[in-house]
Design a protein around this motif. Structure first.
Motif, short mmCIF file in Angstrom:
data_model
loop_
_atom_site.label_atom_id
_atom_site.label_comp_id
_atom_site.label_asym_id
_atom_site.label_seq_id
_atom_site.Cartn_x
_atom_site.Cartn_y
_atom_site.Cartn_z
N ILE A 156 15.01 7.16 17.04
CA ILE A 156 14.56 7.43 15.67
C ILE A 156 13.04 7.59 15.56
CG2 ILE A 156 16.56 6.26 14.67
CD1 ILE A 156 14.76 3.89 14.05
N LYS A 157 12.35 7.46 16.68
CA LYS A 157 10.89 7.59 16.66
C LYS A 157 10.48 9.06 16.58
CE LYS A 157 6.67 6.26 19.09
NZ LYS A 157 6.09 5.59 20.28
N GLN A 158 9.65 9.39 15.62
CA GLN A 158 9.22 10.77 15.42
C GLN A 158 7.93 11.06 16.17
OE1 GLN A 158 9.00 11.77 11.24
NE2 GLN A 158 10.99 10.83 10.78
N ASN A 159 7.82 12.32 16.63
CA ASN A 159 6.61 12.79 17.30
C ASN A 159 6.48 14.28 16.97
OD1 ASN A 159 4.44 13.42 18.89
ND2 ASN A 159 5.36 12.78 20.83
N LEU A 160 5.86 14.58 15.85
CA LEU A 160 5.80 15.95 15.36
C LEU A 160 5.07 16.89 16.31
CD1 LEU A 160 5.12 15.30 11.56
CD2 LEU A 160 7.30 15.79 12.69
N ALA A 161 4.25 16.35 17.20
CA ALA A 161 3.54 17.20 18.16
C ALA A 161 4.51 17.80 19.17
CB ALA A 161 2.47 16.39 18.88
N ASN A 162 5.67 17.17 19.36
CA ASN A 162 6.67 17.67 20.32
C ASN A 162 7.94 18.15 19.63
OD1 ASN A 162 5.07 17.10 22.58
ND2 ASN A 162 5.80 14.98 22.69
N SER A 163 7.84 18.62 18.42
CA SER A 163 9.03 19.02 17.68
C SER A 163 9.64 20.31 18.23
CB SER A 163 8.69 19.22 16.20
OG SER A 163 7.75 20.26 16.04
N GLU A 164 10.95 20.37 18.18
CA GLU A 164 11.75 21.54 18.58
C GLU A 164 11.47 22.02 20.01
OE1 GLU A 164 12.70 24.65 15.67
OE2 GLU A 164 11.32 23.60 14.31
N LEU A 165 11.30 21.07 20.92
CA LEU A 165 11.16 21.45 22.33
C LEU A 165 12.51 21.94 22.84
CD1 LEU A 165 8.95 18.58 23.82
CD2 LEU A 165 8.25 20.89 23.16
N PRO A 166 12.56 22.97 23.68
CA PRO A 166 13.84 23.49 24.18
C PRO A 166 14.46 22.58 25.23
CG PRO A 166 12.02 24.64 25.22
CD PRO A 166 11.40 23.75 24.17
N ILE A 167 15.68 22.91 25.61
CA ILE A 167 16.38 22.16 26.66
C ILE A 167 15.60 22.27 27.97
CG2 ILE A 167 18.51 22.07 28.02
CD1 ILE A 167 20.02 22.89 25.58
N PHE A 168 15.68 21.18 28.77
CA PHE A 168 15.02 21.09 30.08
C PHE A 168 13.50 21.06 29.97
CE2 PHE A 168 19.00 23.51 31.27
CZ PHE A 168 19.69 22.37 31.69
N SER A 169 13.02 20.62 28.81
CA SER A 169 11.57 20.42 28.69
C SER A 169 11.17 19.17 29.48
CB SER A 169 11.19 20.23 27.22
OG SER A 169 11.48 21.39 26.47
N GLU A 170 9.91 19.12 29.83
CA GLU A 170 9.42 17.97 30.58
C GLU A 170 9.58 16.69 29.75
OE1 GLU A 170 5.34 16.43 32.83
OE2 GLU A 170 5.39 18.35 31.77
N ASP A 171 10.23 15.69 30.34
CA ASP A 171 10.46 14.38 29.72
C ASP A 171 11.49 14.42 28.58
OD1 ASP A 171 9.94 11.63 29.82
OD2 ASP A 171 8.59 11.75 28.08
N HIS A 172 12.04 15.61 28.28
CA HIS A 172 13.06 15.72 27.23
C HIS A 172 14.09 16.76 27.71
CE1 HIS A 172 10.66 13.42 24.32
NE2 HIS A 172 9.62 14.15 24.72
N TRP A 173 15.03 16.34 28.57
CA TRP A 173 15.88 17.34 29.23
C TRP A 173 16.88 18.00 28.28
CZ3 TRP A 173 21.18 17.24 30.62
CH2 TRP A 173 21.88 16.08 30.25
N LEU A 174 17.13 17.41 27.12
CA LEU A 174 17.95 18.07 26.09
C LEU A 174 17.09 18.50 24.90
CD1 LEU A 174 21.36 16.14 25.96
CD2 LEU A 174 20.86 18.39 26.94
N GLY A 175 15.79 18.52 25.11
CA GLY A 175 14.89 18.97 24.06
C GLY A 175 14.65 17.92 22.98
N THR A 176 14.01 18.35 21.92
CA THR A 176 13.74 17.46 20.78
C THR A 176 14.14 18.17 19.48
OG1 THR A 176 11.46 18.29 20.57
CG2 THR A 176 11.80 16.34 21.95
N ASP A 177 14.29 17.39 18.42
CA ASP A 177 14.66 17.98 17.14
C ASP A 177 13.41 18.35 16.34
OD1 ASP A 177 13.67 15.62 16.14
OD2 ASP A 177 15.60 14.86 15.45
N ASN A 178 13.59 18.72 15.09
CA ASN A 178 12.46 19.18 14.28
C ASN A 178 11.48 18.07 13.93
OD1 ASN A 178 14.87 18.39 12.75
ND2 ASN A 178 13.62 18.69 10.93
N TYR A 179 11.85 16.82 14.20
CA TYR A 179 10.93 15.70 13.99
C TYR A 179 10.35 15.19 15.31
CZ TYR A 179 12.63 15.45 9.20
OH TYR A 179 12.95 15.75 7.89
N GLY A 180 10.67 15.87 16.41
CA GLY A 180 10.17 15.46 17.72
C GLY A 180 10.95 14.32 18.34
N ARG A 181 12.13 14.01 17.82
CA ARG A 181 12.96 12.93 18.39
C ARG A 181 13.77 13.46 19.56
NH1 ARG A 181 15.22 11.28 12.48
NH2 ARG A 181 15.89 13.45 12.72
#
Length: 298
Positions: A61-86
């Motif tokens: 539930i922690k938001q990080n708007l700097a990393n919002s909507e990252l695609p799948i297989f992004s670094e440190d977020h292998w399923l990406g992030t949502d529009n709030y950077g979660r």
């Protein structure tokens, strides 16, 4: 007064338990490849639910708007992030816990109510008409609409979702148990117990209910699929989990506005729901075949 003479001394035998032998049932279940796949998926989901903190290093539930909507297989977020950077993977993992807890709670409460009504209705003819009319009344409402009506009365929360789904489950369970009771109570060993003076409660709980477990187990397994799907549907409609709770249906609702820019926000939780519902359905089918005494091991 409890009987002092066993039914075996009267020359009446209980049904053989050989066909319900755990090893026999397990062998039958293993022969069903789809059921085995379903068991593996369920086992994985249980592990995800139990070991959620160990499987992800991100707060769901922690938001990080700097990393919002990252695609799948992004670094440190292998399923990406949502529009709030979660982190989507974290939300999927923790969402499995919510789905299992709500599903198990709803099915358990539904089984308790259904078994009680089914036993009483099947065993006592005087109560059967009243109980079955209540069951028919519940059946007159489409399941999801009945759940929505109950939540509208109780309020929106996952606890109320579990209560609503459990009430929806009661009539189906009651009919299944009643049908089994009507068949079992005419058996010779049940008549013998009555003639020996056994109480109705003892007969129902100790002799009838254990022999009605097979259809109950199958119903419970397949009802888990319905409960998980219904939880997701109600959360999608805004009647269940509320933001920022990481629930799969709520994740689809939140991600549908980003379907073109970030389709993984909808597709990933959708796949999680699909696989879980598929797993419980095929395991239920496999159990139904495995618990059938007419099935022989080849």
């Amino acid at each position: 007064m409890e009987p002092t003479v066993s039914i075996a001394e009267l020359g009446i035998k209980k049904p053989k338990k050989k066909e319900r032998n755990f090893i026999v049932i397990t062998k039958r279940l293993i022969k069903n490849k789809l059921a085995v796949i379903g068991l593996i998926i369920i086992a994985i989901q249980i592990c995800m639910a139990i070991f959620s903190p160990l499987l992800t290093g991100h707060d769901p539930i922690k938001q990080n708007l700097a990393n919002s909507e990252l695609p799948i297989f992004s670094e440190d977020h292998w399923l990406g992030t949502d529009n709030y950077g979660r982190d989507v993977w974290s939300r999927i993992v923790y969402g499995s816990r919510i789905s299992l807890v709500v599903g198990i709670t709803a099915v358990s409460l539904g089984l308790i109510g259904g078994i009680i009504l089914g036993l009483l209705g099947g065993y006592y003819k005087k109560l059967d008409g009243i109980i079955m009319r209540i069951v028919d009344l519940l059946f007159s409402f489409p399941g999801i609409l009945l759940a929505m009506l109950i939540i509208a009365i109780l309020g929106t929360s996952l606890v109320n979702v579990a209560i609503a789904i459990s009430i929806w489950s009661i009539p189906s369970c009651a009919r299944i148990v009643r049908g089994s009771v009507l068949s079992i109570k005419e058996k010779e060993y049940i008549m013998a117990m009555k003639s020996l003076g056994a109480s109705d409660f003892r007969i129902m709980v100790k002799h009838i209910l254990p022999n009605a477990f097979a259809p109950i187990i199958v119903f419970a397994t397949m009802r888990m699929a319905t409960a998980i799907l219904s939880t997701a549907a109600l959360s999608y409609l805004g009647l269940g989990a509320q933001p920022p709770t990481p629930e799969w249906g709520a994740m689809i609702a939140q991600g549908q506005g980003f379907m073109w820019s970030s389709p993984h926000l909808t597709i990933v939780p959708g796949i999680a729901i699909m696989l879980t519902v598929f797993a419980f359905n095929v395991v239920g089918d496999g159990l139904r075949d495995a618990l059938d005494p007419n099935m022989d091991i080849q």
